[in-house]
Design an enzyme around this catalytic site. Structure first.
Site, PDB file in Angstrom:
ATOM      1  N   GLY A  95       0.824  -1.207   0.000  1.00  0.00           N
ATOM      2  CA  GLY A  95       0.000   0.000   0.000  1.00  0.00           C
ATOM      3  C   GLY A  95       0.859   1.258   0.000  1.00  0.00           C
ATOM      4  O   GLY A  95       0.520   2.259  -0.636  1.00  0.00           O
ATOM      5  N   GLN A 170      -0.011   7.913   4.321  1.00  0.00           N
ATOM      6  CA  GLN A 170       0.199   7.595   2.901  1.00  0.00           C
ATOM      7  C   GLN A 170      -0.447   8.658   2.021  1.00  0.00           C
ATOM      8  O   GLN A 170       0.136   9.101   1.033  1.00  0.00           O
ATOM      9  CB  GLN A 170      -0.359   6.204   2.580  1.00  0.00           C
ATOM     10  CG  GLN A 170       0.428   5.106   3.274  1.00  0.00           C
ATOM     11  CD  GLN A 170      -0.115   3.721   3.017  1.00  0.00           C
ATOM     12  OE1 GLN A 170      -1.193   3.558   2.455  1.00  0.00           O
ATOM     13  NE2 GLN A 170       0.622   2.711   3.443  1.00  0.00           N
ATOM     14  N   ASP A 316      -0.593   0.083  13.158  1.00  0.00           N
ATOM     15  CA  ASP A 316      -0.156  -1.251  12.722  1.00  0.00           C
ATOM     16  C   ASP A 316       0.060  -2.206  13.895  1.00  0.00           C
ATOM     17  O   ASP A 316       0.246  -3.406  13.694  1.00  0.00           O
ATOM     18  CB  ASP A 316       1.136  -1.133  11.902  1.00  0.00           C
ATOM     19  CG  ASP A 316       0.893  -0.429  10.572  1.00  0.00           C
ATOM     20  OD1 ASP A 316      -0.267  -0.404  10.107  1.00  0.00           O
ATOM     21  OD2 ASP A 316       1.868   0.102  10.003  1.00  0.00           O
ATOM     22  N   ARG A 347      -8.459  -5.996   9.374  1.00  0.00           N
ATOM     23  CA  ARG A 347      -7.752  -6.477  10.568  1.00  0.00           C
ATOM     24  C   ARG A 347      -8.640  -6.565  11.803  1.00  0.00           C
ATOM     25  O   ARG A 347      -8.270  -7.247  12.760  1.00  0.00           O
ATOM     26  CB  ARG A 347      -6.516  -5.607  10.845  1.00  0.00           C
ATOM     27  CG  ARG A 347      -5.380  -5.929   9.896  1.00  0.00           C
ATOM     28  CD  ARG A 347      -4.083  -5.240  10.270  1.00  0.00           C
ATOM     29  NE  ARG A 347      -3.021  -5.670   9.367  1.00  0.00           N
ATOM     30  CZ  ARG A 347      -1.943  -4.946   9.078  1.00  0.00           C
ATOM     31  NH1 ARG A 347      -1.777  -3.774   9.625  1.00  0.00           N
ATOM     32  NH2 ARG A 347      -1.032  -5.417   8.253  1.00  0.00           N
TER      33      ARG A 347
HETATM   34  C1  S3P Z   1       2.302   3.862   6.323  1.00  0.00           C
HETATM   35  C2  S3P Z   1       1.191   4.469   6.838  1.00  0.00           C
HETATM   36  C3  S3P Z   1       0.083   3.713   7.470  1.00  0.00           C
HETATM   37  C4  S3P Z   1       0.524   2.330   7.913  1.00  0.00           C
HETATM   38  C5  S3P Z   1       1.299   1.616   6.831  1.00  0.00           C
HETATM   39  C6  S3P Z   1       2.536   2.409   6.435  1.00  0.00           C
HETATM   40  C7  S3P Z   1       3.327   4.698   5.662  1.00  0.00           C
HETATM   41  O1  S3P Z   1      -0.950   3.568   6.535  1.00  0.00           O
HETATM   42  O2  S3P Z   1      -0.587   1.565   8.299  1.00  0.00           O
HETATM   43  O3  S3P Z   1       1.717   0.331   7.268  1.00  0.00           O
HETATM   44  O4  S3P Z   1       4.445   4.209   5.431  1.00  0.00           O
HETATM   45  O5  S3P Z   1       3.035   5.864   5.376  1.00  0.00           O
HETATM   46  P1  S3P Z   1      -2.057   4.729   6.298  1.00  0.00           P
HETATM   47  O6  S3P Z   1      -1.356   5.940   5.852  1.00  0.00           O
HETATM   48  O7  S3P Z   1      -2.989   4.180   5.266  1.00  0.00           O
HETATM   49  O8  S3P Z   1      -2.722   4.917   7.620  1.00  0.00           O
END
Ligand code: S3P
Length: 434
Positions: A95, A170, A316, A347
């Site tokens: 993701g 993200q 997480d 989850r």
């Molecule tokens: C992450 C942000 C989180 C996290 C993912 C890594 C990142 O997701 O759960 O494992 O590296 O920016 P979200 O931004 O969707 O909350």
């Protein structure tokens, strides 16, 4: 499919572990190093599948990236030198690769198509496309661009002011990367702080970025300045062993060089609120990222409520926190964590299924869980849902289960913690490597 059978050792856990590099920071180091002009050396890079997707994506856009064990050398001429990939980019289960890369690809002057594995193909991408389209991006895909595969025709983007409707680093990072390539100023405001590794690393690489309260402003800078990155150990991986020491009587573990950035240390705050004994030492800051050693000792814990602004600081870690909650007296309530529904798997459903299969008492809510402890966990066969953090939670559960725990498939563990099972053997003080 790789099944594993785990027995409880019924012994205290002890020892020291060097936890692999932080996944979020490893991705960002590859991205920044590819946007920078010159050589960037990344040490303690996470040699996991997700981060390899980010490396492969930039290699396909013409960047020279070499990896030896956990050291990565990136030699780039900056964003302007990136070239149109000849084939679609495959993001696997990642993701972070998908969302962060979309922000960049939207503003690069060429065509790309991107796709992922079945899990990534049902995770929401509209949360990224909505702001990017407001900046002028041309992206299309299934269900009006809500899901991968997506095709991106890079465009000149315009900066904008955006308030994040979801608590997501993200999405914030995607808009900041688009802002780096866009004309004018881009401002991103978040109501609840999420991990700020993108901001810290952009600053270290010489971007024009300022953070004022909850608003981050970035202006156009096509070429960053190369800067070496030392990746701290991933607190989200360390969390499994912090939890193990917290629930197996008389244990004591030290986890070395762990990232202690405040936007990520919610797990330490929760353990402390539960009454755990945690000691931090050897703290130092590199490139804006605090790191240090964490020692955790077994103690009798009590239940707590986890909600509000702490949630993004431990998002997480909620699966492993749920396991801890099954092992302590009282009712642990987890709320405001609806984002768990759209992770590698749902989850909330997966944690409840796995832990109730082992005998836990859990109610699910749309945005969390209510866990009634303490329960004696039995053995049993559990599903990993092809999710690394669910598989590792199941493995740690085996340490306190009465019988054998069989996990249907542990291949996903390689996403974030390739040597997890060796470390598990090590702290059980068993020499057999599986
Ligand atoms: C992450 C942000 C989180 C996290 C993912 C890594 C990142 O997701 O759960 O494992 O590296 O920016 P979200 O931004 O969707 O909350």
């Amino acid at each position: 499919m790789k099944e594993v059978k785990l027995q409880s050792s019924h012994h205290p856990l002890s020892g020291e572990l060097e936890i692999p590099g932080d996944k979020s920071i490893s991705h960002r180091a590859i991205i920044m190093g590819s946007l920078a002009s010159g050589k960037t050396k990344v040490t303690n890079f996470l040699d996991g599948e997700d981060c390899m997707r980010t490396i492969h994506a930039f290699q396909k856009m013409g960047v020279s990236i070499e990896k030896q064990d956990t050291t990565v050398t990136i030699d780039s001429k900056g964003a302007a030198a990136l070239t149109e990939p000849k084939e679609p980019l495959y993001f696997g289960n990642s993701g972070t690769t998908a969302r962060l890369m979309l922000g960049l690809l939207a503003g690069l002057p060429f065509f790309t198509s991107v796709y992922g594995d079945p899990s990534l193909s049902i995770r929401p991408m509209d949360r990224v496309l909505t702001p990017l389209k407001q900046m002028g991006a041309q992206i299309d895909g299934r269900e009006a661009g809500s899901y991968l595969p997506l095709s991106i025709r890079g465009k000149s983007l315009q900066g904008m002011d955006y308030t994040l409707p979801v608590k997501s680093a993200q999405v914030k990072s995607a808009v900041l990367f688009a802002g780096l390539l866009a004309s004018g100023e881009t401002k991103v405001t978040e109501e609840t702080s999420t991990r700020n590794h993108t901001e810290n690393m952009l600053r270290a690489f010489g971007a024009d970025i300022t953070v004022n309260g909850t608003t981050t402003t970035i202006t156009n800078k096509q070429t960053l300045t190369a800067s070496d990155v030392q990746v701290p150990g991933d607190i989200s991986s360390a969390a499994f062993f912090l939890a193990a020491a917290a629930i197996v009587p008389d244990s004591q573990l030290t986890l070395k060089n762990i990232g202690l950035n405040e936007t990520r240390t919610g797990i330490l705050d929760v353990l402390q609120a539960m009454g755990a004994s945690i000691h931090l030492s050897n703290q130092q800051t590199t490139n804006g990222e605090l790191m240090g050693d964490v020692t955790v000792k077994y103690d009798k814990l009590h239940a707590t409520t986890i909600d509000g602004s702490i949630i993004p600081r431990l998002i997480d870690e909620i699966p492993i926190i749920a396991l801890i909650a099954t092992q302590i007296d009282g009712t642990t309530i987890i709320e405001d964590a609806e984002e768990l529904r759209v992770k590698e798997t749902d989850r909330i459903a997966a944690v409840a299924d796995v832990l109730t299969t082992l005998g836990a008492n859990i109610e699910t809510k749309h945005d969390g869980m209510v866990i009634h402890g303490k329960t004696r966990l039995s053995g049993g066969k559990i599903a990993s849902y092809n999710d690394h953090r669910i598989a590792m939670m199941g493995a740690i559960a085996s340490l306190v289960a009465q019988g054998e725990v069989i996990i249907d498939d542990i291949t996903s563990v390689a996403i974030s913690y390739p040597n997890f099972f060796e470390h598990l053997q090590h702290i059980k003080n068993e020499s057999t490597i599986m």
